[in-house]
Design an enzyme around this catalytic site. Sequence first.
Site, short mmCIF file in Angstrom:
data_model
loop_
_atom_site.label_atom_id
_atom_site.label_comp_id
_atom_site.label_asym_id
_atom_site.label_seq_id
_atom_site.Cartn_x
_atom_site.Cartn_y
_atom_site.Cartn_z
N LEU A 38 1.00 -4.04 -8.67
CA LEU A 38 1.82 -3.65 -7.72
C LEU A 38 1.50 -2.16 -7.18
CD1 LEU A 38 5.16 -5.19 -8.55
CD2 LEU A 38 3.65 -6.00 -6.60
N THR A 63 9.71 -0.54 -15.72
CA THR A 63 11.06 -0.36 -16.52
C THR A 63 11.16 0.74 -17.63
OG1 THR A 63 10.27 -2.09 -18.02
CG2 THR A 63 11.56 -2.73 -16.03
N THR A 102 18.84 -2.79 -10.18
CA THR A 102 19.70 -2.29 -11.34
C THR A 102 20.95 -1.74 -10.99
OG1 THR A 102 19.32 -0.91 -13.09
CG2 THR A 102 18.09 -0.35 -11.11
N TYR A 126 13.88 6.59 -12.55
CA TYR A 126 13.89 5.08 -12.36
C TYR A 126 14.87 4.47 -11.47
CZ TYR A 126 15.22 0.32 -14.09
OH TYR A 126 15.23 -0.87 -14.00
N1 LIG Z 1 15.75 -4.31 -18.46
C1 LIG Z 1 17.01 -4.19 -18.13
O1 LIG Z 1 17.77 -3.61 -18.84
C2 LIG Z 1 17.24 -4.20 -16.60
C3 LIG Z 1 18.45 -3.86 -16.15
C4 LIG Z 1 18.63 -3.77 -14.69
C5 LIG Z 1 17.76 -4.45 -13.95
N2 LIG Z 1 16.33 -4.75 -14.49
C6 LIG Z 1 15.56 -5.09 -13.52
O2 LIG Z 1 15.24 -6.53 -13.99
C7 LIG Z 1 13.77 -6.80 -13.57
C8 LIG Z 1 13.10 -7.44 -14.70
O3 LIG Z 1 13.31 -6.41 -15.71
P1 LIG Z 1 12.66 -6.75 -17.24
O4 LIG Z 1 13.63 -6.29 -18.20
O5 LIG Z 1 12.16 -8.34 -17.23
O6 LIG Z 1 11.24 -5.80 -17.53
P2 LIG Z 1 10.12 -5.98 -18.12
O7 LIG Z 1 10.11 -6.91 -19.56
O8 LIG Z 1 9.59 -4.66 -18.32
O9 LIG Z 1 8.93 -6.80 -17.38
C9 LIG Z 1 8.24 -6.05 -16.11
C10 LIG Z 1 7.36 -6.86 -15.71
O10 LIG Z 1 6.84 -6.25 -14.40
C11 LIG Z 1 5.43 -6.35 -14.50
N3 LIG Z 1 4.86 -4.97 -14.02
C12 LIG Z 1 5.06 -3.58 -14.44
N4 LIG Z 1 4.33 -3.02 -13.69
C13 LIG Z 1 3.45 -3.73 -12.90
C14 LIG Z 1 2.43 -3.54 -12.06
N5 LIG Z 1 1.98 -2.50 -11.72
N6 LIG Z 1 2.26 -4.54 -11.22
C15 LIG Z 1 2.40 -5.89 -11.44
N7 LIG Z 1 3.35 -6.18 -12.25
C16 LIG Z 1 3.78 -5.03 -13.07
C17 LIG Z 1 5.24 -6.26 -15.97
O11 LIG Z 1 3.72 -6.83 -16.21
P3 LIG Z 1 3.14 -6.47 -17.87
O12 LIG Z 1 3.74 -7.48 -18.65
O13 LIG Z 1 1.71 -6.82 -17.57
O14 LIG Z 1 3.49 -5.22 -18.26
C18 LIG Z 1 6.21 -7.25 -16.47
O15 LIG Z 1 5.78 -8.57 -16.14
C19 LIG Z 1 13.20 -5.62 -12.90
O16 LIG Z 1 13.23 -5.35 -11.57
C20 LIG Z 1 14.12 -4.38 -13.59
O17 LIG Z 1 14.29 -3.22 -12.94
C21 LIG Z 1 16.12 -4.75 -15.89
#
Ligand SMILES: NC(=O)c1ccc[n+]([C@@H]2O[C@H](COP(=O)([O-])OP(=O)(O)OC[C@H]3O[C@@H](n4cnc5c(N)ncnc54)[C@H](OP(=O)(O)O)[C@@H]3O)[C@@H](O)[C@H]2O)c1
Length: 295
Positions: A38, A63, A102, A126
């Site tokens: 991305l 993230t 988020t 973030y």
């Molecule tokens: N974690 C939380 O507490 C939380 C809270 C509120 C909202 N959210 C939102 O929920 C969603 C999912 O979060 P999550 O916790 O599942 O996050 P995560 O486990 O950190 O996963 C992030 C994903 O994004 C991919 N990614 C990162 N940089 C990228 C790039 N440059 N191009 C393409 N893909 C990329 C990662 O790929 P790689 O595996 O290759 O790194 C991974 O598949 C996100 O939108 C996050 O903002 C999360």
Amino acid sequence: MRVLLIGGTGQLGEALQRALQAVPALTLTVLTRQELNLTQLGQVRSAIERIKPEIIINAAAYTAVDRAEAERDLAMTINGKAPGVVAAAARDCDARLIHISTDYVFAGDKGSPYLETDPTHPLNAYGESKRAGEQAILAAEADAVIVRTAWVYGAGGKGNFVKTMLRLGAERPEVRVVADQIGTPTWTGDLARAITTIACGMDTPIPAGIYHYTNSGVASWYDFAIAIFEEAAALGMPLRLQRVVPITTSEYPTPARRPAYSVLAWGKITPYLGGPAPHWRQGLRTMLGELQNLR
Ligand SMILES: NC(=O)c1ccc[n+]([C@@H]2O[C@H](COP(=O)([O-])OP(=O)(O)OC[C@H]3O[C@@H](n4cnc5c(N)ncnc54)[C@H](OP(=O)(O)O)[C@@H]3O)[C@@H](O)[C@H]2O)c1
């Protein structure tokens, strides 16, 4: 139905893959970071046009909340700009976009659950980048559903609060945990099921717009940690831990400021999902059982 999942290797992405694969007559394409980075904004449209999805789910994001303070531009490209490019491509392919955002778009000073219509005011880079992503999607005038969620954890993906607590609890007799930040822990399994229902489980599609989804209930990180250790002990997981000490945010300084109160009101989405999400403690119990089976 052709569904494209971006970010399938993350903790939510892994749960989404499982939930989507269980839907009959659904063709799922998952693009990893290697296949669609991305940060390469110029490649986003052609990747989407090649797949011609009817639904795009964007679970990819930068993230690393603390690191984002030093990597603002990178966070802004992935979280702030790319979602707008995805949304424009979705619009031009007549695809619906489901995008994840988020609780960190809010300042955390409201004191009662945040509504979708409440003003945003991120406290950190973030949160700023995620708000920019929401705005870029809305500006693209795509058929988009933005799901804001909070405090996400699951058995899959690289790491999260639950896994950190289990590791520390196995290593140390004492763990100190922030007790003055309040939110709602949300299990990826429940969140993925909700997103799957939004994507393809409704006779009448949910109207485009912003929605809040978390598990139900409220907790501090300290409450969450206590529950993790209670449930882990009940499952017989290895723990050296004897004390969980509540501390204040100021006793645990981090590069990124975090909202003190970021409970999301989920009343807008629940009629479409047939009722409120399970209580966070139920999600935690299921996740820990899943984790134990994986070990
Ligand atoms: N974690 C939380 O507490 C939380 C809270 C509120 C909202 N959210 C939102 O929920 C969603 C999912 O979060 P999550 O916790 O599942 O996050 P995560 O486990 O950190 O996963 C992030 C994903 O994004 C991919 N990614 C990162 N940089 C990228 C790039 N440059 N191009 C393409 N893909 C990329 C990662 O790929 P790689 O595996 O290759 O790194 C991974 O598949 C996100 O939108 C996050 O903002 C999360």
